[in-house]
Structure formats: structure tokens, C-alpha cells
Enzyme design. Structure first.
Site, PDB file in Angstrom:
ATOM      1  N   SER A 260      -1.875  -0.299  -2.410  1.00 16.00           N
ATOM      2  CA  SER A 260      -2.387  -1.482  -1.595  1.00 16.00           C
ATOM      3  C   SER A 260      -2.284  -2.656  -2.484  1.00 16.00           C
ATOM      4  O   SER A 260      -1.615  -2.489  -3.742  1.00 16.00           O
ATOM      5  CB  SER A 260      -3.967  -1.358  -1.419  1.00 16.00           C
ATOM      6  OG  SER A 260      -4.772  -1.476  -2.619  1.00 16.00           O
ATOM      7  N   LYS A 261      -2.591  -3.636  -1.979  1.00 18.46           N
ATOM      8  CA  LYS A 261      -2.538  -5.102  -2.714  1.00 18.46           C
ATOM      9  C   LYS A 261      -3.389  -5.025  -4.211  1.00 18.46           C
ATOM     10  O   LYS A 261      -2.977  -5.686  -5.147  1.00 18.46           O
ATOM     11  CB  LYS A 261      -3.359  -6.253  -2.002  1.00 18.46           C
ATOM     12  CG  LYS A 261      -2.401  -6.617  -0.803  1.00 18.46           C
ATOM     13  CD  LYS A 261      -2.920  -8.161  -0.492  1.00 18.46           C
ATOM     14  CE  LYS A 261      -2.104  -8.543   0.838  1.00 18.46           C
ATOM     15  NZ  LYS A 261      -0.937  -7.590   1.148  1.00 18.46           N
TER      16      LYS A 261
END
Ligand code: GLU
Length: 504
Positions: A260-261
Site C-alpha cells: 500500500s501507499k
């Protein structure tokens, strides 16, 4: 068997690593088998599907440089390839399942379903999903209520145990995970196939289209695995053969959590703007959670492959079962490798937009004049071995285009040299610049410098350190000889003199 695979994204977000990995594996599999790779847009979620995400999809694949054989833009024998343009079609199939007793009308309102959910929450019930309230309305009664215009959805009737029978199980084979057995009691209870607005859900549109488009293999992310028993039940209810399945292991960060980010860029746009090369990204993504067999050699890491080679060696059976780890450091390594494989001219033009954006040529956005462009191209060999990202190329070459600011004085001093002694070194540096002026390559320059250092009784490093700082503004820089050559004698002398004055 005709091999036909597809990438079926929902345009509800920008393209990210997981998506292009699915697309790439499908593409490689199709190429490996002489089959077809299809793009289908699954835009049944009308509220979340956006044109800008469709545009992002096309831009991404233009940049990555691989394409589908059939799709919305390319056309093909099963057009249209956009589900919202096929919406007429799906209702008929939902009706067919009703007629077969494999689906039923549901008249529950959103409020009722919400109330059930709240009740269960309050009672800390472990049950979730639809409570199958409408499942047992007699078929005729339900049909006439629907015909009379009562708002309804159509739900799939997941087969359940009849009195005294064992709980049914849905079985299917997965090329990556092996034999899967899913208890029907654990399947999402009677998922909606057709919404009250007449639009299909993912399940219905996906199954109908995979069937009509003659998809032979479904290769998709493992998060879709819980949908597969639903789909298998539908195929069997229709009397169709289901495609073969292969669920790809999840992509994780180094910490073992879903990528994820928090781990870094995941959207392809971000990789693109930070100066990754598409070849490097594709090569690395192809290696994530996978291995390739080349003759008797099995490669799992750090191998450079073209798309052609990857498709030659690709095999579903070689996919790792364990979650795949996405390592940004490894990707960086790949990017550096691909940068080094480019010609100087290619690298100059690929990195030029970054140079312009960084203001290398006199101001943010300023285009280079002919002389600047020439200098930029000539300077590429100085940094090619040192840059892992395109944007680093102009960053490292700044000093050639603008005089670097003078760093703190100590930066000039070699070990064991004070300011006065460094001033003497820089004076020798002025002489050296004159001596080097006729040298046309590094080897010659090195020869001359060694001879000069020896004659002066100086260590090469001591002689060069302050000169390097005077010319490039830093102790660590691209190679000095090449820098002197590109800057020319006059500018080199001027910078060195300026540093001398500063220290003295
Ligand atoms: N539309 C689904 C997605 O967004 C497709 C999943 C599948 O491949 O069946 O990924």
C-alpha cells in the site's frame, strides 16, 4: 484448446502494481501459448467508474508498451468490450437462472437489509450477509410480484443442504493453489446478480462475459478467490464449462503487509514521474512471486529479461504460492540496470523532461538551447553508471549548467590539510587545468595528472579533492576529468580561482 485470457479492471481508480501484474501475467501466458489477451472494462459500478480512470488505464499501457489483442479500442469478434455497453445482455441470463430455479427475485429494501445488519450487530451475531428472506417465496408468486413492477433484485441461490443431507461443497482446481474445496455454507449468502436498476453486478457480468468471450483461463488476484465458488456455481447452473482458474498470490511489502501507499508508490503514474523505466518496472513486476525456467536453469531473482523472453519462460505452475514480496530496493536495482543499457542519446532524451522540470537550463520549464542540449548529451556518460532513476541524471549534472554555490571551507580540505595547505593545492590545480587542456579522453588526462602529481610530490587524491570541490561544488561528484573537459579550460580556471580567493 484456444487460449484466451483477459484483464478485466474496474475503472474505479488509477492503475497500480497489483493490476499491471495481473495484466502482465495474463499477457505472458497468452504469448507463451500463442493465445489471445483481451481487455474488458468492468464498469458495472456506475457511481465509482470514471472516465479519468479509463484514460489512466490507456496512458499506463501506452507507457508500459504492451497491448491487448482485443479490447474496447482495438475491437474484436466479441465487441463491445465495455460492460456498460453490454447491459441489455445480462438480464436475459439472470432470467435464465430464475427459470432454472438457480436464482430468485428478492424484494427486500435497502432499509430492511440495513435493519437486519444492525440487529445482528447488536446481538453480536457471527452471521453476516443477506438473511435469505426472499429465497422461499413461491416462484410463481415472486414472478407475478416482479411482473407487476415491484422493485426487486435477482439473487443467486447458493445450493444448501436439504434436511438430513451433508453440507454441499463447491470444488474446483486452481493452477496455483491446487484443489480448492469451499463449503457452500461459507459462501457469501445468495449474492445479488441483477440490481434493482437492471444493472448486473460484478458476478453476473463477469461470468456471462467470460463465457461469451470464450475465456479459457482466469488469472486474477487472490483477493477474488471467495468469488470463484459463486462463479463456479453459476457456470454449473447455466450448464456451461467454467474457465480454468489461477489465483495470483498477494503482493506484500517487506513487512509482510499488503502493499500500500505506506510502503511507497503503488500507482504506476508515480513510478513514471519519479523516473522509472517501463522496461525495468515490467521486468521486476514479472519476477515478483514468480520464477522462470530457462532450460535447466531456474531464475528467481535479479535477472534481466525482455518481454519476449519472459513470455517464453512463463508458466502458471512456477508461480509461488506464498505471498509475493515487493522490494523497492530490488526495483531500483533493475531500473539502474536498464538505465545503463540505454544509449547516451536515448538517456538524454528520456531524462530531458526531468531536466527541464528541474530548471537545469535556466529556470523551471525552460527548454535548452542548442549548446545546452549538446552539453547535456555529452555529459550523460558521466552519470550513467551512477543514476538509478531518470530524474537523478539532471540532478547530478546541475554543476555543469550553473556555477555551484561554494560549500563550507572544510569541504575543500583533504585529510591532514589545513586551509593554507589546501590553497597551495588549488594553485597546483590551476596548473593542472592548463596541463590537461589538450587531453581528449580520461586515460590521457589520468596519465598527465599522475605525472604531474609525482613531479610535485603530491598524492593524487590530495591534488584532486579540492579541485573537485571547486569544479563541482561537492566532494562526491561525477568524474572530474570528464567534468573539466566538458566545462572547458576558461570556466574551470575561473571556478578554481574563485575557490582560491574564497579560501585565501
Ligand atoms: N473487475 C474485477 C477487478 O476489478 C475483475 C476481477 C476478475 O478478474 O474477475 O479486478
Amino acid at each position: 484448446m484456444n487460449i484466451r485470457v483477459r484483464y478485466a479492471p474496474s475503472p474505479t481508480g488509477n492503475q497500480h502494481i497489483g493490476g499491471i501484474r495481473t495484466a502482465l501475467f495474463n499477457y505472458l501466458f497468452a504469448r507463451h501459448n500463442g493465445g489471445k489477451f483481451i481487455l474488458r472494462l468492468e464498469d458495472t459500478d456506475r457511481a465509482r467508474s470514471k472516465d479519468r480512470y479509463v484514460k489512466n488505464l490507456y496512458d499506463t499501457f501506452d507507457w508500459l508498451g504492451f497491448r491487448w489483442d482485443e479490447g474496447p479500442d482495438t475491437g474484436g469478434p466479441f465487441a463491445p468490450y465495455i460492460q456498460s455497453q453490454r447491459s441489455e445482455l445480462y438480464k436475459k441470463y439472470a432470467d435464465e437462472l430464475i427459470a432454472k430455479g438457480a436464482a430468485y427475485y428478492c424484494f427486500c429494501t435497502a432499509e430492511r437489509i440495513d435493519a437486519v445488519r444492525k440487529e445482528r450487530e447488536a446481538a453480536h451475531s457471527s452471521e453476516s450477509g443477506y438473511d435469505r428472506f426472499c429465497r422461499n417465496i413461491p416462484a410463481q408468486e415472486a414472478a407475478s410480484r416482479a411482473a407487476a413492477g415491484e422493485a426487486h433484485t435477482i439473487r443467486l441461490k447458493i445450493p444448501l443442504a436439504k434436511d438430513g443431507e451433508a453440507d454441499p461443497v463447491t470444488k474446483f482446481f486452481d493452477h496455483s493453489l491446487g484443489n480448492i474445496e469451499w463449503k457452500n455454507a461459507d459462501i457469501n449468502p445468495d449474492p445479488v446478480l441483477l440490481k434493482s436498476d437492471g444493472f448486473p453486478t460484478y458476478h453476473l457480468a463477469n461470468v456471462v462475459d467470460d463465457h461469451l468471450m470464450e475465456i479459457s483461463h482466469v488469472m486474477r488476484a487472490q483477493e477474488w478467490l471467495p468469488s470463484t465458488p459463486i462463479h463456479v456455481i453459476m457456470y454449473r447452473a447455466f450448464g456451461w464449462e467454467h474457465p480454468e482458474y489461477c489465483h495470483l498470490p498477494m503482493v506484500m511489502g517487506l513487512d509482510g503487509k499488503k502493499l500500500s501507499k505506506r510502503h511507497g508508490s503503488t500507482s504506476i503514474d508515480e513510478f513514471r514521474s519519479s523516473g522509472y523505466l517501463p522496461e525495468a518496472l515490467l521486468n521486476y513486476v514479472a519476477m515478483v512471486g514468480n520464477s522462470y525456467e530457462e532450460g535447466s536453469r531456474v531464475n528467481t531473482h535479479a535477472e534481466i529479461y525482455t518481454l519476449d523472453e519472459l513470455s517464453q519462460y512463463f508458466s502458471m505452475e512456477k508461480l509461488n504460492k506464498a505471498p509475493a514480496i515487493f522490494d523497492y530496493k530490488k526495483l531500483q536495482w533493475y531500473n539502474g540496470q536498464y538505465i545503463r543499457m540505454k544509449s547516451d542519446d536515448e538517456l538524454a532524451s528520456l531524462s530531458l523532461p526531468y531536466a527541464i522540470n528541474q530548471g537545469l537550463f535556466g529556470g523551471i520549464g525552460a527548454e535548452p538551447d542548442a549548446a545546452q542540449k549538446k552539453l547535456y548529451t555529452q555529459a550523460i556518460p558521466l552519470v550513467k553508471e551512477r543514476a538509478d532513476f531518470l530524474k537523478e541524471i539532471p540532478e547530478k549534472l546541475n554543476y555543469l549548467f550553473a556555477e555551484p554555490p561554494l560549500p563550507p571551507k572544510e569541504e575543500f580540505f583533504p585529510k591532514k590539510f589545513d586551509c593554507a595547505a589546501t590553497v597551495e593545492l588549488l594553485k597546483k590545480g590551476l596548473q593542472l587545468i592548463n596541463i590537461l587542456a589538450p587531453a581528449s579522453n580520461d586515460a590521457e588526462a589520468e596519465e598527465l595528472t599522475k605525472a604531474f602529481a609525482e613531479k610535485e610530490g603530491l598524492k593524487l587524491g590530495d591534488l584532486m579533492m579540492p579541485l573537485r570541490v571547486a569544479i563541482t561544488g561537492a566532494r562526491v561528484s561525477p568524474p572530474l576529468f570528464g567534468s573539466l573537459r566538458l566545462l572547458g579550460k576558461e570556466k574551470s580556471l575561473a571556478r578554481t580561482q574563485k575557490a582560491l580567493d574564497y579560501l585565501a
